[in-house]
Design a protein around this motif. Structure first.
Motif, PDB file in Angstrom:
ATOM      1  N   ARG A  17       0.836  -1.203   0.000  1.00 37.41           N
ATOM      2  CA  ARG A  17       0.000   0.000   0.000  1.00 37.41           C
ATOM      3  C   ARG A  17       0.871   1.253   0.000  1.00 37.41           C
ATOM      4  N   ALA A  21       1.014   4.148  -2.793  1.00 42.38           N
ATOM      5  CA  ALA A  21       0.776   5.551  -2.431  1.00 42.38           C
ATOM      6  C   ALA A  21       1.797   6.480  -3.075  1.00 42.38           C
ATOM      7  N   ARG A  26      -4.247   8.320  -3.079  1.00 42.93           N
ATOM      8  CA  ARG A  26      -5.450   7.739  -2.469  1.00 42.93           C
ATOM      9  C   ARG A  26      -5.115   6.550  -1.573  1.00 42.93           C
ATOM     10  N   PHE A  27      -3.902   5.998  -1.712  1.00 41.40           N
ATOM     11  CA  PHE A  27      -3.486   4.864  -0.889  1.00 41.40           C
ATOM     12  C   PHE A  27      -2.690   5.292   0.344  1.00 41.40           C
ATOM     13  N   ARG A  30      -5.330   4.054   5.320  1.00 44.30           N
ATOM     14  CA  ARG A  30      -6.178   2.859   5.269  1.00 44.30           C
ATOM     15  C   ARG A  30      -7.616   3.246   4.954  1.00 44.30           C
ATOM     16  N   SER A  32      -8.906   5.807   3.191  1.00 46.34           N
ATOM     17  CA  SER A  32      -9.177   6.089   1.781  1.00 46.34           C
ATOM     18  C   SER A  32      -8.961   4.848   0.925  1.00 46.34           C
ATOM     19  N   THR A  33      -7.993   4.023   1.301  1.00 49.65           N
ATOM     20  CA  THR A  33      -7.752   2.777   0.566  1.00 49.65           C
ATOM     21  C   THR A  33      -8.958   1.857   0.688  1.00 49.65           C
ATOM     22  N   LEU A  62      -6.481  -6.519  -3.474  1.00 51.69           N
ATOM     23  CA  LEU A  62      -5.351  -5.678  -3.070  1.00 51.69           C
ATOM     24  C   LEU A  62      -4.251  -5.690  -4.129  1.00 51.69           C
ATOM     25  N   TYR A  66      -3.166  -2.226  -5.892  1.00 49.33           N
ATOM     26  CA  TYR A  66      -1.816  -1.724  -5.628  1.00 49.33           C
ATOM     27  C   TYR A  66      -0.859  -1.929  -6.799  1.00 49.33           C
TER      28      TYR A  66
END
Length: 172
Positions: A17, A21, A26-27, A30, A32-33, A62, A66
Motif C-alpha cells: 500500500r 501511495a 489515495r493509498f 487505510r 481512503s484505501t 489488493l 496496488y
C-alpha cells in the motif's frame, strides 16, 4: 498524508500500500484505501497488522489495486494451507538479474532433455537412474522458478505502466 503504521511496517500488504501511495495518494491512508477498494477499514487494518489472513479474493483485490501481483504469490506460498506445501515464494528482483537467471537455468536444457529421454526410454526409472532423475527434477524446478519470477516481474511492471496511463487519463 496518512501516518505510517509502525506496527504494520514489515507487513507485505502494508508495504504494498505504501508503494502504491507513491504513485497514487489515495493509498496514503487505510481509510481512503478501504473506501477505494470497497473493503471495511478495520478488516484492512487487521490484514496489515497480521492479526488475520486475508481471503483469496481480498488478496486479488489488493494486488490489483496496488499493482502488486507478488501479493498473490506471498499469500499462496505463506498463508494458504495448501499453497504452503506446494507453492514456492518468488522474490521480485531487477529485470536484468531475473533475465540472467532465467537464461542461466536454460543453458543445460539440451543435456537435461537427453538425460530424460534416456531415463524414459524403457518406461522405468532404474536404481542407477535415480540420481540423474532427481537432478533433472531439481533443474526443472529452477527453470520453473525463474520463469515464474520473470512472469511476475512482467505482470507487475506492465500493470504499473497501465495504471500510470489510467491515472493520467483520469486526471485530465
Amino acid at each position: 498524508m496518512g501516518k505510517k503504521a509502525t506496527k504494520a511496517a514489515d507487513n507485505v500488504y502494508c508495504i504494498a500500500r505504501y508503494k502504491a501511495a507513491e504513485e497514487d495518494s489515495r493509498f496514503n491512508s487505510r481509510e481512503s484505501t478501504a473506501e477505494l477498494i470497497g473493503m471495511d477499514r478495520t478488516r484492512l487494518a487487521r490484514i496489515e497488522l497480521g492479526t488475520v489472513n486475508p481471503y483469496p479474493e481480498e488478496v486479488l483485490q489488493l494486488a490489483k489495486a496496488y499493482g502488486s501481483p507478488e501479493l498473490c504469490n506471498v499469500y499462496c506460498s505463506k498463508q494458504c494451507p495448501i499453497g504452503e506445501k506446494t507453492v514456492r515464494t518468488i522474490e521480485i528482483e531487477e529485470f536484468d538479474r531475473i533475465a540472467l537467471k532465467a537464461l542461466g537455468s536454460l543453458q543445460n536444457a539440451d543435456e537435461l532433455r537427453e538425460k530424460l529421454i534416456q531415463i524414459a526410454a524403457d518406461g522405468v526409472i532404474s536404481e542407477d537412474e535415480h540420481e540423474d532423475f532427481n537432478h533433472i527434477l531439481e533443474e526443472l524446478q529452477r527453470i520453473s522458478m525463474n520463469a515464474q519470477a520473470l512472469q511476475l516481474w512482467a505482470d507487475k511492471h506492465i500493470e504499473l505502466i497501465h495504471n500510470r496511463e489510467e491515472n493520467q487519463n483520469e486526471r485530465k
